[in-house]
Design a protein around this motif. Sequence first.
Motif, PDB file in Angstrom:
ATOM      1  N   GLY A   1      -6.689  -4.268  -2.991  1.00 11.77           N
ATOM      2  CA  GLY A   1      -7.021  -2.955  -2.461  1.00 11.77           C
ATOM      3  C   GLY A   1      -5.884  -1.966  -2.594  1.00 11.77           C
ATOM      4  O   GLY A   1      -4.729  -2.329  -2.835  1.00 11.77           O
ATOM      5  N   PRO A   2      -6.186  -0.676  -2.400  1.00 12.26           N
ATOM      6  CA  PRO A   2      -5.166   0.363  -2.474  1.00 12.26           C
ATOM      7  C   PRO A   2      -4.154   0.253  -1.332  1.00 12.26           C
ATOM      8  O   PRO A   2      -4.486  -0.187  -0.224  1.00 12.26           O
ATOM      9  N   THR A   3      -2.943   0.653  -1.606  1.00 10.80           N
ATOM     10  CA  THR A   3      -1.928   0.807  -0.569  1.00 10.80           C
ATOM     11  C   THR A   3      -1.983   2.229  -0.035  1.00 10.80           C
ATOM     12  O   THR A   3      -2.690   3.091  -0.571  1.00 10.80           O
ATOM     13  N   GLU A   4      -1.196   2.474   0.998  1.00  7.54           N
ATOM     14  CA  GLU A   4      -1.197   3.789   1.647  1.00  7.54           C
ATOM     15  C   GLU A   4      -0.759   4.914   0.710  1.00  7.54           C
ATOM     16  O   GLU A   4      -1.111   6.081   0.926  1.00  7.54           O
ATOM     17  N   SER A   5      -0.022   4.589  -0.324  1.00 10.06           N
ATOM     18  CA  SER A   5       0.471   5.620  -1.243  1.00 10.06           C
ATOM     19  C   SER A   5      -0.458   5.859  -2.429  1.00 10.06           C
ATOM     20  O   SER A   5      -0.212   6.764  -3.238  1.00 10.06           O
ATOM     21  N   ASP A   6      -1.539   5.081  -2.531  1.00 11.28           N
ATOM     22  CA  ASP A   6      -2.474   5.264  -3.639  1.00 11.28           C
ATOM     23  C   ASP A   6      -3.391   6.460  -3.382  1.00 11.28           C
ATOM     24  O   ASP A   6      -3.616   6.852  -2.228  1.00 11.28           O
TER      25      ASP A   6
ATOM     26  N   PRO B   1       2.193  12.981   9.316  1.00 12.22           N
ATOM     27  CA  PRO B   1       1.666  11.762   9.900  1.00 12.22           C
ATOM     28  C   PRO B   1       1.957  10.510   9.079  1.00 12.22           C
ATOM     29  O   PRO B   1       1.911  10.527   7.844  1.00 12.22           O
ATOM     30  N   ALA B   2       2.277   9.430   9.785  1.00 10.51           N
ATOM     31  CA  ALA B   2       2.334   8.120   9.153  1.00 10.51           C
ATOM     32  C   ALA B   2       0.910   7.690   8.814  1.00 10.51           C
ATOM     33  O   ALA B   2      -0.044   8.041   9.507  1.00 10.51           O
ATOM     34  N   ILE B   3       0.761   6.944   7.732  1.00  8.07           N
ATOM     35  CA  ILE B   3      -0.537   6.422   7.314  1.00  8.07           C
ATOM     36  C   ILE B   3      -0.430   4.911   7.235  1.00  8.07           C
ATOM     37  O   ILE B   3       0.538   4.373   6.669  1.00  8.07           O
ATOM     38  N   LEU B   4      -1.415   4.210   7.811  1.00 15.35           N
ATOM     39  CA  LEU B   4      -1.361   2.751   7.842  1.00 15.35           C
ATOM     40  C   LEU B   4      -2.736   2.172   7.571  1.00 15.35           C
ATOM     41  O   LEU B   4      -3.704   2.513   8.250  1.00 15.35           O
ATOM     42  N   ASN B   5      -2.820   1.294   6.574  1.00 11.82           N
ATOM     43  CA  ASN B   5      -4.044   0.521   6.354  1.00 11.82           C
ATOM     44  C   ASN B   5      -4.099  -0.617   7.363  1.00 11.82           C
ATOM     45  O   ASN B   5      -3.162  -1.415   7.453  1.00 11.82           O
TER      46      ASN B   5
END
Length: 346
Positions: free
Chosen positions: A165-170, A259-263
Amino acid sequence: MQVDVPTGLIETQGQLDDALSAPSRQLVEAMAQLDGDVMVLGAGGKMGPTLARMARRAMDLAGIDRQVYGVSRFSGGGLREELEAAGVRTVRCDLMQPAEVASLPDVPYVVYLAGRKFGTAGDEPTTWAMNTYVPAVVAQRFSHSRLVALSTGNVYPLTPVDVGGPTESDPVGPVGEYAQSCLGRERIFQYFSSRFDTPVTLVRLNYAVELRYGVLLDIARKVRAREPIDLAAGYVNVIWQRDANEACLRCLEICDTPPAILNLAGPMVPVRDLAERFGEAFGVEPVFAGRESETALLSDGSKCERLFGPPTVTVEQMVRWVAHWAAAGKQVHDLATHYEQREGRY
């Protein structure tokens, strides 16, 4: 995360709610560092009740005298009384009404769980209002708070299963109006975070599982009823809702601006394997339709695991619990997840 995970089967809703709201030692320590009250907006939804109870239990174990507010419309069913009995201070509020939001107590910590998914098809304007207008109201009202906002892995496009799956930076690439409105929700929180310097974490979740609702229950019920399992969406992420609840609360620690982004996602699991495991549990042969696609709606949750530790409940344990719950005919939320949807229509 160190938490007591039930070793046997879960037999009652009381046992289930206790398991879903059990805080780890790490969460208790994190809550001990908070210097104010916590508010859960959307406390009447699928995650809200047990997340609010978890926050309350963690604060009690930490020995701190803080309030946990649970905010919802509380339209019925006795949930408000149950939360009050658990020590959560409930507040009835329609988040679509700015005047009601303005009257909410001032708190330094907010967990935003509100949103709309099911019923989007045919009523897209309401979904957009709930998923973008309400966040704007909340972001302005709590501009001086730390804010964790629940989003979804649906903001990502379908991605090749052979690369994970994609990471937060994708790049994002939402499919359908529900997913587009969820990206809109993120953009609203990002805008007001920048405008007011509000620390925010955006949590992209897929998929939280418990025994009354979730992808595993959907698959189990189809297998048991000998209904075809659509393999077009051949892989899913699944995470036990207790672990998702705790991660959301722990995300108060990493709020930032921008904002921080977290999967928030568990392991990637083949749908065929899940159906076969349930088939073994029920003594039936699963019925499959179609074949696995080369792409699926997935997320890479490795960053979350590095921050907060691995999930406390394995896929095997979840399957065992769900199979027992479904076979016993225990109460469920009669609402399918539509995890197999690839066109974004909900």
